[in-house]
Motif scaffolding. Sequence first.
Motif, PDB file in Angstrom:
ATOM      1  N   ALA A 202     -10.146 -85.265  68.029  1.00 36.44           N
ATOM      2  CA  ALA A 202     -10.041 -84.809  66.651  1.00 36.44           C
ATOM      3  C   ALA A 202      -9.029 -83.660  66.584  1.00 36.44           C
ATOM      4  O   ALA A 202      -8.709 -83.036  67.599  1.00 36.44           O
ATOM      5  N   ALA A 203      -8.528 -83.413  65.411  1.00 35.08           N
ATOM      6  CA  ALA A 203      -7.567 -82.330  65.212  1.00 35.08           C
ATOM      7  C   ALA A 203      -7.958 -81.534  63.976  1.00 35.08           C
ATOM      8  O   ALA A 203      -8.492 -82.081  63.013  1.00 35.08           O
ATOM      9  N   GLY A 204      -7.719 -80.231  64.026  1.00 36.77           N
ATOM     10  CA  GLY A 204      -7.986 -79.361  62.881  1.00 36.77           C
ATOM     11  C   GLY A 204      -6.952 -78.260  62.835  1.00 36.77           C
ATOM     12  O   GLY A 204      -6.224 -78.030  63.808  1.00 36.77           O
ATOM     13  N   VAL A 205      -6.882 -77.577  61.696  1.00 39.46           N
ATOM     14  CA  VAL A 205      -5.865 -76.534  61.550  1.00 39.46           C
ATOM     15  C   VAL A 205      -6.442 -75.356  60.771  1.00 39.46           C
ATOM     16  O   VAL A 205      -7.235 -75.540  59.843  1.00 39.46           O
ATOM     17  N   LEU A 206      -6.081 -74.146  61.199  1.00 37.10           N
ATOM     18  CA  LEU A 206      -6.364 -72.934  60.423  1.00 37.10           C
ATOM     19  C   LEU A 206      -5.124 -72.641  59.600  1.00 37.10           C
ATOM     20  O   LEU A 206      -4.063 -72.328  60.139  1.00 37.10           O
ATOM     21  N   PHE A 207      -5.276 -72.749  58.284  1.00 33.38           N
ATOM     22  CA  PHE A 207      -4.128 -72.628  57.390  1.00 33.38           C
ATOM     23  C   PHE A 207      -4.350 -71.437  56.457  1.00 33.38           C
ATOM     24  O   PHE A 207      -5.338 -71.399  55.720  1.00 33.38           O
ATOM     25  N   PHE A 208      -3.424 -70.453  56.491  1.00 30.60           N
ATOM     26  CA  PHE A 208      -3.534 -69.250  55.672  1.00 30.60           C
ATOM     27  C   PHE A 208      -2.358 -69.171  54.706  1.00 30.60           C
ATOM     28  O   PHE A 208      -1.264 -69.679  54.996  1.00 30.60           O
ATOM     29  N   ASP A 209      -2.587 -68.524  53.553  1.00 24.39           N
ATOM     30  CA  ASP A 209      -1.474 -68.254  52.642  1.00 24.39           C
ATOM     31  C   ASP A 209      -1.034 -66.795  52.809  1.00 24.39           C
ATOM     32  O   ASP A 209      -1.512 -66.079  53.694  1.00 24.39           O
ATOM     33  N   GLU A 210      -0.132 -66.369  51.924  1.00 24.00           N
ATOM     34  CA  GLU A 210       0.432 -65.013  52.052  1.00 24.00           C
ATOM     35  C   GLU A 210      -0.596 -63.920  51.789  1.00 24.00           C
ATOM     36  O   GLU A 210      -0.366 -62.746  52.111  1.00 24.00           O
ATOM     37  N   HIS A 211      -1.735 -64.284  51.215  1.00 22.87           N
ATOM     38  CA  HIS A 211      -2.805 -63.312  50.950  1.00 22.87           C
ATOM     39  C   HIS A 211      -3.917 -63.409  51.997  1.00 22.87           C
ATOM     40  O   HIS A 211      -5.008 -62.872  51.784  1.00 22.87           O
TER      41      HIS A 211
END
Length: 239
Positions: A202-211
């Motif tokens: 399986a694959a997952g991602v930690l995705f953040f924005d500019e805030h």
Amino acid sequence: MIVWINGTFGAGKTSTARELAGILPDSTLFDPEFIGDALRVLLPRKRLAEVTDYQDLPSWRRLVVDTAAAMLAELGGVLVVPMTLLRQEYRDEIFGGLAARRIPVRHVLLAPAETILRERIANRAEPGDPHEVDLHVRQWAYDHIPVYQQALGWLTADAHVIDNGALSARETAERIAEAVRTEAAPVCDIVQSPEPVRETVAAGVLFFDEHDRVLLVDPTYKAGWEFPGGVVEAGEAPA
């Protein structure tokens, strides 16, 4: 609420659904096959050529959920849905999407004996179709009997089963109505396929924005929030 009438071709879903819609108070017939017919007109031929069944189109599965939700919001009451679902992952996706919208689904399986199925298919008429098309439809229905038999394991565990081999459409509808009234046909919760029996990637991602806000997803097929990602399919790269 939705009463989903499942079963392979020749099981008597459509005729039973018409009778049931006349028995259950405040009920409406919704046939997802019309969505498939619309997609055959709306989608490019190149895309249609990539699948052998409109159920394989993700747009069909999404539209079934969205249309059912829209009809219930418009009309209320009960939707009676005659539709064959033999792939467990499609059942998971559609029923999960409905459950995520807080729409209860009562799943009923019409299961006449194979000899009766074959007899019904042989005697089935397609009004207005040329003989060649009728033969094609019949053979397509015959070819789906083994697929149906393979699906019986999870179907019988998931649905309220009615052997309607010796019943008329009206009698079958009355059996379903009684099962709905007495809750013998239970409401399906958010469902998932069984746990895998072999190692899974399986694959997952930690995705953040500019805030520094993190992106989470609310899966339709199970409760709870997760990071974006999923199981890696055969031949698919984790990326």
